[in-house]
Design a protein around this motif. Structure first.
Motif, PDB file in Angstrom:
ATOM      1  N   GLU B  17       0.835  -1.203   0.000  1.00 14.81           N
ATOM      2  CA  GLU B  17       0.000   0.000   0.000  1.00 14.81           C
ATOM      3  C   GLU B  17       0.868   1.251   0.000  1.00 14.81           C
ATOM      4  O   GLU B  17       0.621   2.199  -0.739  1.00 14.81           O
ATOM      5  CB  GLU B  17      -0.900   0.024   1.243  1.00 14.81           C
ATOM      6  N   LEU B  20       2.301   1.823  -3.361  1.00 14.62           N
ATOM      7  CA  LEU B  20       1.305   2.333  -4.305  1.00 14.62           C
ATOM      8  C   LEU B  20       1.026   3.817  -4.057  1.00 14.62           C
ATOM      9  O   LEU B  20       0.925   4.608  -5.001  1.00 14.62           O
ATOM     10  CB  LEU B  20       0.015   1.517  -4.152  1.00 14.62           C
ATOM     11  N   ASP B  21       0.918   4.179  -2.794  1.00 19.28           N
ATOM     12  CA  ASP B  21       0.669   5.587  -2.462  1.00 19.28           C
ATOM     13  C   ASP B  21       1.823   6.478  -2.911  1.00 19.28           C
ATOM     14  O   ASP B  21       1.613   7.566  -3.464  1.00 19.28           O
ATOM     15  CB  ASP B  21       0.455   5.747  -0.950  1.00 19.28           C
ATOM     16  N   GLU B  24       1.831   6.824  -6.602  1.00 15.45           N
ATOM     17  CA  GLU B  24       0.807   7.782  -7.027  1.00 15.45           C
ATOM     18  C   GLU B  24       1.348   9.201  -6.987  1.00 15.45           C
ATOM     19  O   GLU B  24       1.200   9.967  -7.946  1.00 15.45           O
ATOM     20  CB  GLU B  24      -0.420   7.654  -6.115  1.00 15.45           C
ATOM     21  N   TYR B  55       4.601  -6.170  -7.389  1.00 16.24           N
ATOM     22  CA  TYR B  55       3.960  -5.685  -8.614  1.00 16.24           C
ATOM     23  C   TYR B  55       4.566  -6.221  -9.906  1.00 16.24           C
ATOM     24  O   TYR B  55       4.065  -5.936 -10.986  1.00 16.24           O
ATOM     25  CB  TYR B  55       3.948  -4.158  -8.632  1.00 16.24           C
ATOM     26  N   GLU B  64      -1.465  -0.095 -12.280  1.00 12.17           N
ATOM     27  CA  GLU B  64      -2.275  -0.281 -11.075  1.00 12.17           C
ATOM     28  C   GLU B  64      -2.454   1.041 -10.326  1.00 12.17           C
ATOM     29  O   GLU B  64      -3.531   1.336  -9.801  1.00 12.17           O
ATOM     30  CB  GLU B  64      -1.634  -1.329 -10.167  1.00 12.17           C
ATOM     31  N   THR B  65      -1.386   1.834 -10.288  1.00  7.90           N
ATOM     32  CA  THR B  65      -1.453   3.137  -9.629  1.00  7.90           C
ATOM     33  C   THR B  65      -2.576   3.992 -10.211  1.00  7.90           C
ATOM     34  O   THR B  65      -3.372   4.587  -9.474  1.00  7.90           O
ATOM     35  CB  THR B  65      -0.105   3.881  -9.807  1.00  7.90           C
ATOM     36  N   ARG B  68      -6.375   2.151  -9.953  1.00  6.53           N
ATOM     37  CA  ARG B  68      -6.957   2.141  -8.610  1.00  6.53           C
ATOM     38  C   ARG B  68      -7.871   3.339  -8.382  1.00  6.53           C
ATOM     39  O   ARG B  68      -8.872   3.256  -7.693  1.00  6.53           O
ATOM     40  CB  ARG B  68      -5.825   2.122  -7.576  1.00  6.53           C
ATOM     41  N   ARG B  69      -7.514   4.462  -8.974  1.00  2.00           N
ATOM     42  CA  ARG B  69      -8.348   5.677  -8.837  1.00  2.00           C
ATOM     43  C   ARG B  69      -9.327   5.833  -9.988  1.00  2.00           C
ATOM     44  O   ARG B  69     -10.443   6.310  -9.812  1.00  2.00           O
ATOM     45  CB  ARG B  69      -7.459   6.918  -8.780  1.00  2.00           C
ATOM     46  N   ARG B  71     -10.716   3.555 -12.141  1.00  2.45           N
ATOM     47  CA  ARG B  71     -11.820   2.599 -12.249  1.00  2.45           C
ATOM     48  C   ARG B  71     -13.043   3.052 -11.473  1.00  2.45           C
ATOM     49  O   ARG B  71     -14.121   3.239 -12.057  1.00  2.45           O
ATOM     50  CB  ARG B  71     -11.379   1.205 -11.786  1.00  2.45           C
ATOM     51  N   THR B 109     -13.148  12.797  -6.748  1.00  2.77           N
ATOM     52  CA  THR B 109     -11.917  12.024  -6.554  1.00  2.77           C
ATOM     53  C   THR B 109     -10.739  12.954  -6.306  1.00  2.77           C
ATOM     54  O   THR B 109      -9.873  12.678  -5.474  1.00  2.77           O
ATOM     55  CB  THR B 109     -11.633  11.138  -7.786  1.00  2.77           C
ATOM     56  N   TYR B 113      -8.221  12.702  -3.310  1.00  8.37           N
ATOM     57  CA  TYR B 113      -6.845  12.289  -3.581  1.00  8.37           C
ATOM     58  C   TYR B 113      -6.112  13.377  -4.356  1.00  8.37           C
ATOM     59  O   TYR B 113      -6.313  13.527  -5.566  1.00  8.37           O
ATOM     60  CB  TYR B 113      -6.838  10.983  -4.362  1.00  8.37           C
TER      61      TYR B 113
END
Lengths: 230, 230
Positions: B17, B20-21, B24, B55, B64-65, B68-69, B71, B109, B113
DNA sequence: GTCTATAACCTGATAGAC
DNA sequence: GTCTATCAGGTTATAGAC
């Protein structure tokens, strides 16, 4: 001698020009971080060492690559606006006319230089940090001038809203620029002209829209964004 | 043990996590080619080897980064439109309503974020080649659905022109997204809401504009652009 | 102006210990 | 799941011969 394998015709063009042309093509496609000086020099049939001699650094080459096209395009927008204002002899210009002055020169440059859309998109949307200063200097004043012209054409419109809408319109232009090859716009000047017309319509209508002054809206103090660590 | 110098609170979050953060944040600021896996792992307080374990590759992490937002945001747009259509009970929706369904979820969003604008801008404007497939799959259908809804609200509008204007509007949205931090939009939800309102007005007016069917305009067969050599 | 050679460093990916 | 060590190749920039 593997560096000499390019044909004679290409050698007739000065190496610094060939380098700049190749940089335009590759930077437009892959961005600053997406191309190395090696790939660039190889593709241009130029020695790696010569790149430093001619442009000093990758960043300077990148800036020059963009500015070579952007400067005259931007100048043409201002000239076109001045011509229109002179022709109007004091009468206020139509919104469409002003918008066309903003949009047509970039479209003309696009027709002449296929890589310009990529440059525009990459550099005006999220420009690298080292380009910001040059860019702001070049386009800041122009934007101001167009804002003034539009404020005259739309006297009832809140200046804050106008500024915001100019950003919206800029986004539309950049989107078209970025997707130009993808939209197949390169093929025919006719299609290009049609798209330009549609874009002028769209933005002009958006600029004219009724605006019930939105409460709480305050426009910014711009702050410089970062772009990459070097 | 230099890798353990991060404080305890950050260690409570799973490493995947945290990675990923951090991805981002850094990818949004510097782009795919602008950040190395090393900088990424260091900043996240994660071991370099662990990134591969979680990953597989840099490209997969990047996809994926973004997804994740993107989708859920995209799904929210469709839900919002469905709710609006259900509420209308067969009556045609106002253009503004449809446009709001397209724009509000991304803005929400963004409020949640802070790095989402950068992701949106970088990935929708000139997306890397390896993201294209996933992206087209996710947003292609949504765009189609909104085009249909808008065609119902604007029955007299040429579908070709509508499609073009949707691209224009998309550009406006992306421009705002890209400049969001720069516009100081992060500070207050009020300001964000005001900008959203102004954008809805602008795009709706542009969509409604009178269009004297432009001759010679044919819309494309999309072709896939390249992005970087790997 | 153009070339070679090289310095100093960064890249993503992987093998294998723990 | 997490670590170290390392591979093979890439990066920009520079010094110095021609």
């Amino acid at each position: 001698m593997p560096a000499k394998r390019r044909d004679q015709r290409e050698q007739e063009v000065a190496t610094s020009e060939r380098l700049l042309d190749t940089a335009e093509r590759l930077f437009a496609e892959f961005g600053f971080d997406g191309v190395g000086m090696r790939a660039l020099a190889d593709e241009a049939g130029v020695n790696l060492g010569a790149t430093t001699y001619h442009y000093g650094s990758k960043e300077k080459l990148y800036v020059e690559t963009f500015m070579r096209r952007f400067r005259p395009t931007n100048a043409a927008r201002l000239e076109m606006l001045q011509r229109a204002e002179k022709l109007a002899e004091g009468r206020p210009l139509a919104v469409e006319t002003i918008v066309e002055c903003m949009l047509r020169p970039p479209f003309m440059t696009v027709l002449k230089y296929p890589n310009f859309p990529g440059l525009l998109a990459r550099n005006l949307f999220m420009p690298p940090a080292f380009l910001r200063a040059e860019l702001e200097k070049e386009q800041g004043m122009a934007l101001q001038i167009f804002a003034v012209a539009l404020a005259k054409a739309l006297p009832q419109l809140d200046p804050q809203i106008l500024q915001l809408r100019l950003i919206f319109g800029g986004g539309s232009l950049l989107m078209v620029a970025g997707q130009m090859t993808r939209l197949g716009l390169r093929e025919s000047p006719t299609h290009c002209e049609a798209t330009l017309g549609a874009l002028i319509q769209f933005i002009s209508a958006g600029l004219r829209a009724e605006s019930p002054t939105i409460p709480g809206l305050e426009l910014p103090k711009f702050t410089a964004p970062r772009s990459r660590r070097h």
